[in-house]
Design a protein around this motif. Structure first.
Motif, mmCIF file in Angstrom:
data_model
loop_
_atom_site.group_PDB
_atom_site.id
_atom_site.type_symbol
_atom_site.label_atom_id
_atom_site.label_comp_id
_atom_site.label_asym_id
_atom_site.label_seq_id
_atom_site.Cartn_x
_atom_site.Cartn_y
_atom_site.Cartn_z
ATOM 1 N N SER A 84 -4.408 14.911 -2.242
ATOM 2 C CA SER A 84 -4.369 14.801 -0.781
ATOM 3 C C SER A 84 -3.235 13.897 -0.280
ATOM 4 C CB SER A 84 -5.706 14.253 -0.263
ATOM 5 O OG SER A 84 -5.941 12.963 -0.813
ATOM 6 N N PHE A 85 -2.525 13.218 -1.182
ATOM 7 C CA PHE A 85 -1.451 12.309 -0.784
ATOM 8 C C PHE A 85 -0.288 13.109 -0.219
ATOM 9 C CE2 PHE A 85 2.178 9.522 -1.166
ATOM 10 C CZ PHE A 85 1.677 8.252 -0.958
ATOM 11 N N ASP B 220 -1.998 2.805 5.087
ATOM 12 C CA ASP B 220 -3.079 2.603 4.119
ATOM 13 C C ASP B 220 -2.872 3.316 2.792
ATOM 14 O OD1 ASP B 220 -4.419 1.038 5.974
ATOM 15 O OD2 ASP B 220 -5.595 2.715 6.749
ATOM 16 N N ASN B 221 -1.811 4.129 2.666
ATOM 17 C CA ASN B 221 -1.588 4.929 1.463
ATOM 18 C C ASN B 221 -0.105 4.943 1.133
ATOM 19 O OD1 ASN B 221 -4.396 6.308 1.129
ATOM 20 N ND2 ASN B 221 -3.881 6.501 3.295
ATOM 21 N N GLU C 232 3.548 -1.391 7.478
ATOM 22 C CA GLU C 232 3.354 -1.738 8.880
ATOM 23 C C GLU C 232 4.675 -1.925 9.614
ATOM 24 O OE1 GLU C 232 0.587 -4.953 9.240
ATOM 25 O OE2 GLU C 232 -1.092 -3.649 8.774
ATOM 26 N N GLU C 233 5.700 -2.339 8.938
ATOM 27 C CA GLU C 233 7.039 -2.418 9.515
ATOM 28 C C GLU C 233 8.031 -2.818 8.452
ATOM 29 O OE1 GLU C 233 8.199 -6.601 11.493
ATOM 30 O OE2 GLU C 233 6.981 -5.336 12.731
ATOM 31 N N ASP D 119 2.878 -1.168 -7.183
ATOM 32 C CA ASP D 119 1.574 -1.062 -6.526
ATOM 33 C C ASP D 119 1.268 0.361 -6.104
ATOM 34 O OD1 ASP D 119 1.160 -3.861 -6.622
ATOM 35 O OD2 ASP D 119 2.324 -4.131 -4.785
ATOM 36 N N ASN D 120 0.015 0.728 -6.244
ATOM 37 C CA ASN D 120 -0.504 2.004 -5.738
ATOM 38 C C ASN D 120 -1.636 1.663 -4.790
ATOM 39 O OD1 ASN D 120 -1.431 4.594 -5.291
ATOM 40 N ND2 ASN D 120 -2.095 4.965 -7.381
ATOM 41 N N VAL D 121 -1.426 1.901 -3.512
ATOM 42 C CA VAL D 121 -2.428 1.586 -2.497
ATOM 43 C C VAL D 121 -2.969 2.890 -1.933
ATOM 44 C CG1 VAL D 121 -2.855 0.433 -0.294
ATOM 45 C CG2 VAL D 121 -1.274 -0.583 -1.954
ATOM 46 N N GLN D 122 -4.259 3.083 -2.053
ATOM 47 C CA GLN D 122 -4.940 4.275 -1.535
ATOM 48 C C GLN D 122 -6.127 3.800 -0.702
ATOM 49 O OE1 GLN D 122 -3.576 7.359 -2.086
ATOM 50 N NE2 GLN D 122 -1.987 6.228 -3.178
ATOM 51 N N GLY D 123 -6.202 4.245 0.544
ATOM 52 C CA GLY D 123 -7.283 3.807 1.426
ATOM 53 C C GLY D 123 -7.253 2.315 1.672
#
Length: 173
Positions: free
Chosen positions: A139-140, A60-61, A21-22, A84-88
């Motif tokens: 799709s990443f 979000d990814n 986000e920033e 961390d792996n953040v998807q969606g």
């Protein structure tokens, strides 16, 4: 952000926002395989304060490797290294919480080989230990790689500094 408070380092104060986000310094990278690496000083003291490397698609990814503080039972090691792996906007799999001897210094490396992203840590920049591997979906889309300092949610004054000694990107054919 500044280059004067800790000479020879880029100082980024952790923002209260989540990764993506920033408070990211991103640069473009090609479509192929690559490695990013940094040497940093950061001493988190409250839940979820984080600083380190990021592979960014959007808010979000993303994948993030860094030093953080977390005291969630069964998922965390207090001040340690996390991948961390953040998807969606959902953290997938494990965060590879890893306790290390140093509480404020870390050499970090992320290496992408196809859909596989491997995270490594070093205390001296010479001898490396693999923290873990995450797999990203086809799709990443990597829209940038770089540095992040975030999630200082306990204090709105953003007073937790992360000092980065260098950032290196190597792209492989």
């Amino acid at each position: 952000w500044n280059l004067v408070e800790q000479p020879g380092h880029l100082r980024i104060y952790a923002s209260p926002y989540k990764h993506g986000e920033e408070n990211m310094l991103l640069r473009p990278v090609g479509l192929g395989n690559f490695m990013i690496e940094t040497h940093m000083f950061f001493k988190p003291v409250a839940n979820f304060q984080f600083a380190g490397l990021i592979i960014y698609q959007d808010a979000d990814n993303r994948l993030a490797l860094g030093r953080a503080f977390c005291d969630v039972p069964k998922n965390c090691v207090d001040n340690g290294i996390y991948f961390d792996n953040v998807q969606g906007d959902t953290t997938t799999e494990t965060n590879f919480a890893t306790a290390v001897d140093s509480y404020d210094e870390a050499y970090l490396r992320l290496e992408r080989q196809g859909a596989k992203v491997t995270a490594s840590y070093s205390s001296d920049g010479v001898t490396w230990s693999i923290i873990g591997t995450h797999w990203i979906p086809s799709s990443f889309q990597v829209n940038g790689v770089g540095l992040v300092a975030s999630q200082d949610i306990s204090k709105p004054d953003w007073d937790i500094p992360a000092d980065f000694d260098f950032f290196e990107l190597a792209e492989y054919k």
